[in-house]
Design an enzyme around this catalytic site. Sequence first.
Site, PDB file in Angstrom:
ATOM      1  N   SER A   1       3.194 -15.813  -2.171  1.00  0.00           N
ATOM      2  CA  SER A   1       2.374 -15.287  -1.080  1.00  0.00           C
ATOM      3  C   SER A   1       2.731 -15.882   0.272  1.00  0.00           C
ATOM      4  CB  SER A   1       0.889 -15.557  -1.362  1.00  0.00           C
ATOM      5  OG  SER A   1       0.650 -16.951  -1.461  1.00  0.00           O
TER       6      SER A   1
ATOM      7  N   ASN B   1      -7.721 -23.852  -4.566  1.00  0.00           N
ATOM      8  CA  ASN B   1      -8.860 -22.928  -4.568  1.00  0.00           C
ATOM      9  C   ASN B   1      -9.791 -23.171  -3.383  1.00  0.00           C
ATOM     10  OD1 ASN B   1      -7.682 -22.206  -6.947  1.00  0.00           O
ATOM     11  ND2 ASN B   1      -9.412 -22.712  -8.263  1.00  0.00           N
TER      12      ASN B   1
ATOM     13  N   LYS C   1       4.711  18.381  28.309  1.00  0.00           N
ATOM     14  CA  LYS C   1       3.607  17.757  27.565  1.00  0.00           C
ATOM     15  C   LYS C   1       3.232  16.378  28.111  1.00  0.00           C
ATOM     16  CE  LYS C   1       1.697  18.945  24.495  1.00  0.00           C
ATOM     17  NZ  LYS C   1       2.040  18.776  23.076  1.00  0.00           N
TER      18      LYS C   1
ATOM     19  N   HIS D   1     -23.639  19.144  18.248  1.00  0.00           N
ATOM     20  CA  HIS D   1     -22.899  20.099  17.405  1.00  0.00           C
ATOM     21  C   HIS D   1     -21.716  20.710  18.155  1.00  0.00           C
ATOM     22  CE1 HIS D   1     -26.221  19.982  14.484  1.00  0.00           C
ATOM     23  NE2 HIS D   1     -27.039  20.058  15.539  1.00  0.00           N
TER      24      HIS D   1
ATOM     25  N   GLN E   1      -5.971 -13.353  -4.196  1.00  0.00           N
ATOM     26  CA  GLN E   1      -4.803 -13.360  -3.329  1.00  0.00           C
ATOM     27  C   GLN E   1      -4.728 -12.070  -2.517  1.00  0.00           C
ATOM     28  OE1 GLN E   1      -1.107 -15.172  -4.814  1.00  0.00           O
ATOM     29  NE2 GLN E   1      -0.056 -13.284  -4.262  1.00  0.00           N
TER      30      GLN E   1
ATOM     31  N   LYS F   1      -6.103 -11.355   1.618  1.00  0.00           N
ATOM     32  CA  LYS F   1      -5.525 -11.773   2.898  1.00  0.00           C
ATOM     33  C   LYS F   1      -4.822 -10.653   3.652  1.00  0.00           C
ATOM     34  CE  LYS F   1      -4.994 -16.242   0.801  1.00  0.00           C
ATOM     35  NZ  LYS F   1      -5.539 -15.659  -0.446  1.00  0.00           N
TER      36      LYS F   1
ATOM     37  N   TYR G   1     -12.614 -18.937  -9.382  1.00  0.00           N
ATOM     38  CA  TYR G   1     -11.432 -18.373  -8.740  1.00  0.00           C
ATOM     39  C   TYR G   1     -10.635 -17.529  -9.728  1.00  0.00           C
ATOM     40  CZ  TYR G   1      -7.175 -17.890  -6.035  1.00  0.00           C
ATOM     41  OH  TYR G   1      -6.111 -17.360  -5.350  1.00  0.00           O
TER      42      TYR G   1
ATOM     43  N   SER H   1       6.665  14.639  25.045  1.00  0.00           N
ATOM     44  CA  SER H   1       7.231  15.316  23.889  1.00  0.00           C
ATOM     45  C   SER H   1       8.749  15.260  23.959  1.00  0.00           C
ATOM     46  CB  SER H   1       6.759  16.777  23.861  1.00  0.00           C
ATOM     47  OG  SER H   1       7.544  17.541  22.965  1.00  0.00           O
TER      48      SER H   1
ATOM     49  N   ASN I   1       0.563  13.782  26.410  1.00  0.00           N
ATOM     50  CA  ASN I   1      -0.319  13.648  25.252  1.00  0.00           C
ATOM     51  C   ASN I   1      -1.174  12.380  25.324  1.00  0.00           C
ATOM     52  OD1 ASN I   1       0.955  15.940  24.134  1.00  0.00           O
ATOM     53  ND2 ASN I   1       2.584  14.660  23.288  1.00  0.00           N
TER      54      ASN I   1
END
Length: 475
Positions: free
Chosen positions: A22, A109, A282, A155, A321, A324, A316, A276, A284
Site C-alpha cells: 500500500s 493497527n 464554441k 420544476h 486498507q 484510504k 482490525y 471545441s 463551453n
Amino acid sequence: MSLWGGRFSEEPADAVFALSRSVNFDWRLAPYDLRSSLAHLAVLESSGLLTPEVSAKIRAALLELTHEVATGAFRYNESDEDVHSALERGLTEKLGEIGGSLRAGRSRNDQVATDLRLYAMDAMLATAEKIIHLQQALVAKAEEYSDAPAVGFTHMQHAQPVLFGHELAKHVHALNRDLDRIDDWFIRTSVSPLGSGALAGSSLPLSPEATATALGFKKSAGNSIDGVSDRDFVAEALFIISMVGVHLSRIGEEWCIWATTEFGWAKVSDSYSTGSSIMPQKKNPDMAELARGKAGRLVGNLTGVLTMLKGLPFAYNRDLQEDKEPLFDSFDTLALVLPAVAGMVATTEFDRDKMAASAPTGYSLATEIADFLVRAHIPFAMAHEAAGKCVALAEKNQIELHEISDAQFTAIHPSLTPEIRGVLTVEGALNSRTTYGGTAPAALGRQLAILKSEVSAFEANFSAKSKAFSGMMSA
C-alpha cells in the site's frame, strides 16, 4: 522491510506482496506517521522504557527523516510494504537496531488509524478554507446583483419574480451547512487511537492520554478494539465531501443553463471556459460541467467505503486498507473543483436586461392575484382558483395578466377590482416579499449581511483550527 515474519518459513509470494502493498498510496501519511512517532517516543521515554540517550538519538533521526520526507530526499522503495515499514527502514538505516525501538507498545493497527485521522483533519481544514473562498465569491456576486430582478423557477418552469442576488445567495446557505457538518465532524474525529495496540491496549506503562494531548486530539479512544477498527470518521468525511460535491453540482447545473444561447443570462469568463476542437465558435462552461460530473465520483467513493465497512467483524481487518484511496481521491477532487468553481463564479457576468425581461413572463405574477384576494378576506382556495382562471383567460387571448380588462377581472371574481393592477408589477411583487428569508430588497439586504457575518465567523473558526493543527505538526 517487513514488520513481521518471525513465525514464517517462507517469504510472501510475489502476488501476495503486490496485493498487500500500500506504500504507493499511503505514503502521503508519512508526515503524520512521523509526528505520531515523536509523540509515542516521548511516552516511551517518560515511562522509562527507553533511556534518555537512546530517545535523543531516535528523536534526532525522526526529525532528520521528517525533513528528508518533506524535501523528497527520502522516499519508499520497491521492497517497502507500507508507509510504516518504509519509515522504520529509514530509521534503522540511520540508527541500526535501535531504529526498531519505536515499535514497542504500538501496532500498525493503531498507528495507521492515528495517521489517517491526522491526515483527514488536515485535509478537511484545507477543504473548509476553499469552501469559504467560494462562499465569499458567491456573496460578492449576490451583492453585485442584489437589485437585479429575474424570474424564479420551480420544476424548471417560471414561478415568481425574485432578485437575482437572492437566487445566488441560496448556495451560500447550502455551503454553510457543509461547514457546520465539518465543524461537528471534528468533535467525533478528535479521538486518538494511539495506545490501542493491535486491539487490546498494552501491558507496557504507556499513556494514551499523553499522546492524545501531544497530537492535538481532545481525548483518547475509550475502547481499544473500537480504536483500531473505527472508520466512522472516514465514512462521515466522505458523506460531507459528497454533500459539498452535490452542492457544487447544483451550482454547475445552473451555470450551464444560464450560459445557454436560449437563456443568455450568464457570460462565463474566457479564462473559465474551453473551446471545441472542431467548432471554432464554441465557448463551453466546462468548469460547471466538471463540477457536476465530479459529484458522481464523490458519491461513488462514499458508497464504496460504506459497502466495505458494512460487514466487518471484531477488530482490525485488512479490508480497512480500502479506506484510504477513496478518501484521498475525494479530498484531491474537491481541492481541484472548489477553486475552479470559485473563480468561475467570481468572473461571470450576468445580463441584467435579459433577466429583468424574463421576470414577469410565464404568468409569474399570478400569485399576486391570489394574494390580493386573500387580503380582501377571500379564502385562499377560492383565490387560487380565481387566479388560475385569470391565467387561463390570458393564455386563451395570448395576453399578459396586466392586459386583462377591468370587466374581465370583475367577471372572474367581484373582488378583483381595478386596484389589482397595483400588484401586477415585478417591482410590487418583489417589494411585497418582506418576510424573513424573502426576496424583497430589504429582506435580501438583511440576509446578505447575516451571511457575511456567518462566513466571517467560519473563517475565523477554521483559521484558528488550522493554526493549532500546524503548531501541533511542527512541535
